[in-house]
Scaffold this active site. Structure first.
Site, mmCIF file in Angstrom:
data_model
loop_
_atom_site.group_PDB
_atom_site.id
_atom_site.type_symbol
_atom_site.label_atom_id
_atom_site.label_comp_id
_atom_site.label_asym_id
_atom_site.label_seq_id
_atom_site.Cartn_x
_atom_site.Cartn_y
_atom_site.Cartn_z
ATOM 1 N N HIS A 127 0.833 -1.205 0.000
ATOM 2 C CA HIS A 127 0.000 0.000 0.000
ATOM 3 C C HIS A 127 0.868 1.256 0.000
ATOM 4 O O HIS A 127 0.641 2.189 -0.783
ATOM 5 C CB HIS A 127 -0.906 -0.012 1.233
ATOM 6 N N GLU A 128 1.882 1.275 0.859
ATOM 7 C CA GLU A 128 2.745 2.453 0.950
ATOM 8 C C GLU A 128 3.573 2.657 -0.317
ATOM 9 O O GLU A 128 3.741 3.788 -0.786
ATOM 10 C CB GLU A 128 3.650 2.331 2.172
#
Length: 250
Positions: A127-128
């Site tokens: 996600h990051e």
């Protein structure tokens, strides 16, 4: 297209007006131009400086620390993601958090590792990294530089990355750590993580269960990087629905 132009106008003009009140229209115009023309290489350079500041602020796990050894084992296959060389570290603090910056730095907090399985940690990292690949981290860095550095750091006539002062770096680092993204940016980062898990043979449901664990934390226990709208439970449901539609879950 007109909406994008309006957003860009507000993004660069409002800070310019604030600078104009204190330093004159010419200086404000220079700052606006510098921020607008900031290159990806400069953003990566400033990100690297800010991460160095954060590495000095938080206790970093050493190479023989069990948390760092676990993270190295988890990410062993993923030293480069989407063509970006990644450097990983663990912060030995109970905060439930993680972040990635435009220079390829990924920092995972001990508190997050304590509640997540290996694949859930990969889902969070995915996600990051999605924010980095989608240039959301670049935009957050530009906003951070507006807030903390101003014209002297941005307006580099040589085109090279200038050094920020310690106080400026601290402001940039704190802003990046708590930076919020839009609904669309969060959804796109979720989708990147989903594809990252699927492409590498992991369970896509690890993304859903990571959201569900964060939802159980409640209140201030949910970190900025996954607490923005839509809420964690809605995001978990979206992942599960997609997995079912693709035959990856019942």
């Amino acid at each position: 297209m007109n909406r994008i132009a309006s957003i860009l106008f507000l993004f660069f003009w409002i800070p310019a007006v604030a600078m104009a009140q204190s330093g004159g229209l010419v200086e404000a115009g220079k700052a606006a131009f510098a921020a607008a023309t900031l290159t990806n290489e400069q953003v990566a350079g400033y990100s690297r400086q800010a991460v160095q500041q954060m590495d000095a602020k938080y206790p970093v796990a050493g190479p023989n620390d069990p948390y760092m050894q676990r993270l190295n084992r988890i990410v062993n296959r993923h030293r480069t993601i989407s063509g970006i060389p990644i450097n990983y570290k663990v912060y030995k603090t109970r905060d439930i958090n993680a972040f990635a910056t435009a220079d390829g730095s990924v920092r995972v907090f001990q508190g997050l590792m304590d509640i997540m399985t290996d694949q859930e940690i990969l889902a969070v990292i995915g996600h990051e990294i999605g924010h980095v690949v989608n240039k959301d981290s670049r935009d957050a860095m530009k906003s951070a530089l507006w807030r903390a550095a101003g014209i002297n750091a941005l307006a580099s006539t040589s085109g090279t990355v200038g050094k920020l002062s310690r106080s400026q770096l601290s402001g940039v680092a704190d802003y990046l750590l708590g930076a919020k993204h839009s609904r669309d940016q969060e959804t796109e980062a979720d989708d990147y993580s989903y594809q990252f898990l699927k492409r590498n043979g992991y369970s896509v449901l690890a993304l859903a269960t990571s959201f569900e664990k964060l939802a159980k934390q409640g209140g201030s226990g949910v970190p900025q990087f996954l607490s923005t709208h839509p809420d964690s439970r809605a995001r978990a449901a979206r992942v599960r629905n997609r997995a079912r539609s693709e035959g990856l879950a019942r």
